[in-house]
Write an enzyme that holds these catalytic residues in place. Sequence first.
Site, short mmCIF file in Angstrom:
data_model
loop_
_atom_site.label_atom_id
_atom_site.label_comp_id
_atom_site.label_asym_id
_atom_site.label_seq_id
_atom_site.Cartn_x
_atom_site.Cartn_y
_atom_site.Cartn_z
N LYS A 22 31.45 39.87 45.21
CA LYS A 22 32.62 40.31 44.46
C LYS A 22 32.63 41.82 44.26
CE LYS A 22 34.44 36.25 42.62
NZ LYS A 22 35.11 35.53 41.59
N LYS B 30 40.86 31.96 44.50
CA LYS B 30 42.09 32.31 43.78
C LYS B 30 42.46 33.77 43.97
CE LYS B 30 40.63 29.73 39.86
NZ LYS B 30 39.32 30.33 39.70
N LYS C 156 35.04 31.18 51.48
CA LYS C 156 35.59 30.03 50.73
C LYS C 156 37.02 30.32 50.26
CE LYS C 156 34.50 31.00 45.99
NZ LYS C 156 34.71 30.37 44.73
N1 AQP Z 1 36.63 26.98 47.83
C1 AQP Z 1 36.04 26.17 46.98
N2 AQP Z 1 35.57 24.97 47.39
C2 AQP Z 1 34.98 24.11 46.51
N3 AQP Z 1 34.85 24.37 45.20
C3 AQP Z 1 35.31 25.55 44.74
N4 AQP Z 1 35.33 26.10 43.51
C4 AQP Z 1 35.91 27.32 43.59
N5 AQP Z 1 36.28 27.59 44.85
C5 AQP Z 1 35.93 26.51 45.59
C6 AQP Z 1 34.82 25.44 42.31
O1 AQP Z 1 35.88 25.42 41.37
C7 AQP Z 1 35.33 25.50 40.06
C8 AQP Z 1 36.06 26.55 39.28
O2 AQP Z 1 35.84 27.81 39.89
P1 AQP Z 1 36.00 29.12 39.05
O3 AQP Z 1 37.40 29.24 38.62
O4 AQP Z 1 35.03 29.12 37.96
O5 AQP Z 1 35.59 30.34 39.90
P2 AQP Z 1 35.27 30.57 41.37
O6 AQP Z 1 34.20 29.67 41.85
O7 AQP Z 1 34.99 32.03 41.51
O8 AQP Z 1 36.64 30.17 42.05
P3 AQP Z 1 37.70 30.99 42.85
O9 AQP Z 1 38.84 30.11 43.08
O10 AQP Z 1 37.05 31.62 44.02
O11 AQP Z 1 38.19 32.10 41.83
P4 AQP Z 1 38.05 33.66 41.90
O12 AQP Z 1 38.78 34.07 43.13
O13 AQP Z 1 38.70 34.16 40.67
O14 AQP Z 1 36.61 34.00 41.97
C9 AQP Z 1 33.84 25.81 40.22
O15 AQP Z 1 33.10 24.64 39.99
C10 AQP Z 1 33.72 26.25 41.64
O16 AQP Z 1 32.45 25.95 42.18
#
Ligand code: AQP
Length: 328
Positions: free
Chosen positions: A113, A199, A196
């Site tokens: 990040k 968001k 992956k």
């Molecule tokens: N691509 C993914 N595949 C499977 N699981 C995923 N999770 C996130 N992306 C994937 C799981 O969703 C839960 C919530 O995630 P989060 O909001 O805490 O943060 P994150 O993992 O950082 O998700 P994002 O979507 O990638 O958000 P941003 O872009 O803001 O960092 C977690 O259980 C995560 O494992």
Amino acid sequence: MNKKRVFSGIQPSGGIHIGNYLGAIKNWVDFQKDYDNIFCVVDLHTITVRQDPKILKEKIRETAGLLLACGIDVEKSVLFAQSYISAHSELAWILNCFTPMGWLEKMTQFKEKAAGGRERASVGLFDYPVLMAADILLYDTDVVPVGEDQVQHVELARDVAKRFNSLYEKDIFKIPEVKIKKETARVMGLSNSEKKMSKSDAGENNAINLLDTPDVISKKIMAAATDSENKILFDINRPAIYNLLVIYESFSGLTKGEIESKFVDGKYADFKKDLAELVAEKLKPIREKYKEISESGEIEKVLKQGADKARPMAEAKLKEVKEVIGLG
Ligand code: AQP
């Protein structure tokens, strides 16, 4: 017999996508049968990178509304937003003082990040896993269901808890177990299957959001990366088509063999069309339920009531921690 406790969180950092759904939320809904559940919209984690205040406020409510629309039931689970309970920040500070810098230096999510901008990344982004440890440890959590990207953070929470317990020779913190659903632990981006689905990813076609309309879903899937082989097989060495097939498998409930037979003579375009229809059909009830919930104006009330249920647990744990350290 007492049920084991689950804690899990989701950041209101953008549109909730099918990676979040298949990797996390869908499992949370299933856990409601067998566990005592606490689900948290982790808004304090979200401010580790810059957010527009108005959008953040909206996304906190949208995320909570989507959890309800996906099937989180407040009669069975506690649902609240992290910033409503100050014990999360307070315990995070205390745990900071018991976490070696070297442990955080190893966290791959920070490296990804901060992406070369380490000097400009916030201290909060570096410290993200300690706040997550506080979230988990405040509630005597037994099980933390996460996608693969978060496993390292849960391991850090375990290490911090063990260290604290051993320093004070008392089992203050329960040591949480991580739980991942292997097949959908990491849904990859549609345009870039090396990363992956996320968001905060800038590519507009990379993620399918739960609130996307059928037209948008179709546009994104038809534009998804594949390869030149035109063979619809679960081959992990062909990550783009493999990822689309895993999404198909998760939403359809069919086995890998059944899916491969179904598309044995098919072209990528036919498979993608089918996939787009399937995803749109499965997300339709979520979209409709979300509309109903958001129009009811109940989301704020749900979050407040959830926080009122969680706060006494969090404050009791914080009190115990302060006492053992000699604070207050
Ligand atoms: N691509 C993914 N595949 C499977 N699981 C995923 N999770 C996130 N992306 C994937 C799981 O969703 C839960 C919530 O995630 P989060 O909001 O805490 O943060 P994150 O993992 O950082 O998700 P994002 O979507 O990638 O958000 P941003 O872009 O803001 O960092 C977690 O259980 C995560 O494992």
